[in-house]
Design an enzyme around this catalytic site. Structure first.
Site, PDB file in Angstrom:
ATOM      1  N   ASP A  12     -29.905  94.098  24.979  1.00 45.94           N
ATOM      2  CA  ASP A  12     -29.768  95.233  26.309  1.00 45.94           C
ATOM      3  C   ASP A  12     -28.773  94.853  27.248  1.00 45.94           C
ATOM      4  OD1 ASP A  12     -30.867  97.347  27.612  1.00 45.94           O
ATOM      5  OD2 ASP A  12     -32.188  96.320  28.808  1.00 45.94           O
ATOM      6  N   ASN A  60     -33.142 106.465  22.113  1.00 45.08           N
ATOM      7  CA  ASN A  60     -31.851 106.466  22.105  1.00 45.08           C
ATOM      8  C   ASN A  60     -31.200 107.601  21.692  1.00 45.08           C
ATOM      9  OD1 ASN A  60     -31.581 102.936  21.428  1.00 45.08           O
ATOM     10  ND2 ASN A  60     -31.876 103.900  23.515  1.00 45.08           N
ATOM     11  N   ARG A 182     -39.680  94.241  30.152  1.00 43.17           N
ATOM     12  CA  ARG A 182     -40.633  95.116  29.383  1.00 43.17           C
ATOM     13  C   ARG A 182     -40.017  94.889  27.953  1.00 43.17           C
ATOM     14  NH1 ARG A 182     -37.553  98.525  32.493  1.00 43.17           N
ATOM     15  NH2 ARG A 182     -36.138  99.985  31.054  1.00 43.17           N
TER      16      ARG A 182
END
Length: 228
Positions: A12, A60, A182
């Protein structure tokens, strides 16, 4: 020293890294792709047998068409261009996730790469594309129903036998970069007892030292699996 057999990584922060550098999002994705290749080598050197990376989630698709198209072309180019390296390094390649929305040419590249590397034994790289943890469980259940497996024969192991990582050990450790805390649907079924490690570094800035620190932290922990 505790051995990590299976490492999962949520890669990420590519877009935020690019923004911080004053670059377009695509430059961040290219940098993130280059980093993935590096990390794969680092894992191989540390005896990690399975590496699963989260490359593109089912959510996405909500990004701009330009960005999605770039990511898909980057993946297709990588599967084609890097195939000789996978063979040289004896790495098995698997793409996990739904292929329904993928282009014909990308699906063809995936099949070629998987077929050519299927007998490689040094390690396995799972790339999660159009992947969602809940979708994976739903698809596993559908396969079980199609096989007409009797209800009284369905167990946790049955589900494990039909998820996209069937036959692989569950991840020992899951790393997420960029400061998000998360899992975002990553390895939902397989990760129930995985140790979690979060770092604020954006994925393109993730270093070999960062990997070693995550492994060191993993080794400090006691995995009880609910036993105490």
């Amino acid at each position: 020293m505790t051995k990590i057999k299976h490492l999962g990584i949520i890669m990420d922060g590519n877009r935020r890294w690019a923004k911080k550098q004053g670059l377009p999002p695509m430059a961040g994705h290219q940098k993130g792709y280059d980093k993935m290749k590096q990390v794969g080598d680092w894992c191989l050197a540390r005896g990690i047998d399975f590496l699963t990376v989260y490359a593109f989630s089912t959510e996405n698709w909500q990004r701009s068409k330009k960005e999605v198209d770039y990511l898909m072309k980057l993946l297709e180019r990588g599967l084609t261009k890097e195939l000789p390296q996978f063979m040289k390094k004896n790495i098995r390649l698997k793409i996990i996730g739904s292929r329904d929305k993928l282009s014909v040419s990308l699906k063809r590249a995936i099949k070629t790469a998987e077929d050519k590397t299927k007998n490689n034994t040094a390690g396995t790289l799972n790339i999660a594309v159009n992947y969602g943890g809940r979708l994976e469980v739903v698809e596993a259940v559908k396969k079980i129903v199609r096989r007409k497996i009797p209800v009284n024969q369905i167990s946790e192991q049955t589900i494990s036998d039909y998820v996209w990582t069937a036959g692989e050990p569950d991840p020992d450790l899951i790393i997420r970069t960029s400061g998000e805390y998360r899992l975002s649907g990553f390895l939902t079924w397989q990760g129930v007892y995985s140790e979690l490690y979060f770092t604020k570094k954006f994925w393109p800035d993730f270093s070999e030292k960062d990997l070693d620190e995550a492994i060191l932290e993993f080794n400090r922990r006691t995995r009880r699996f609910g036993a105490g």
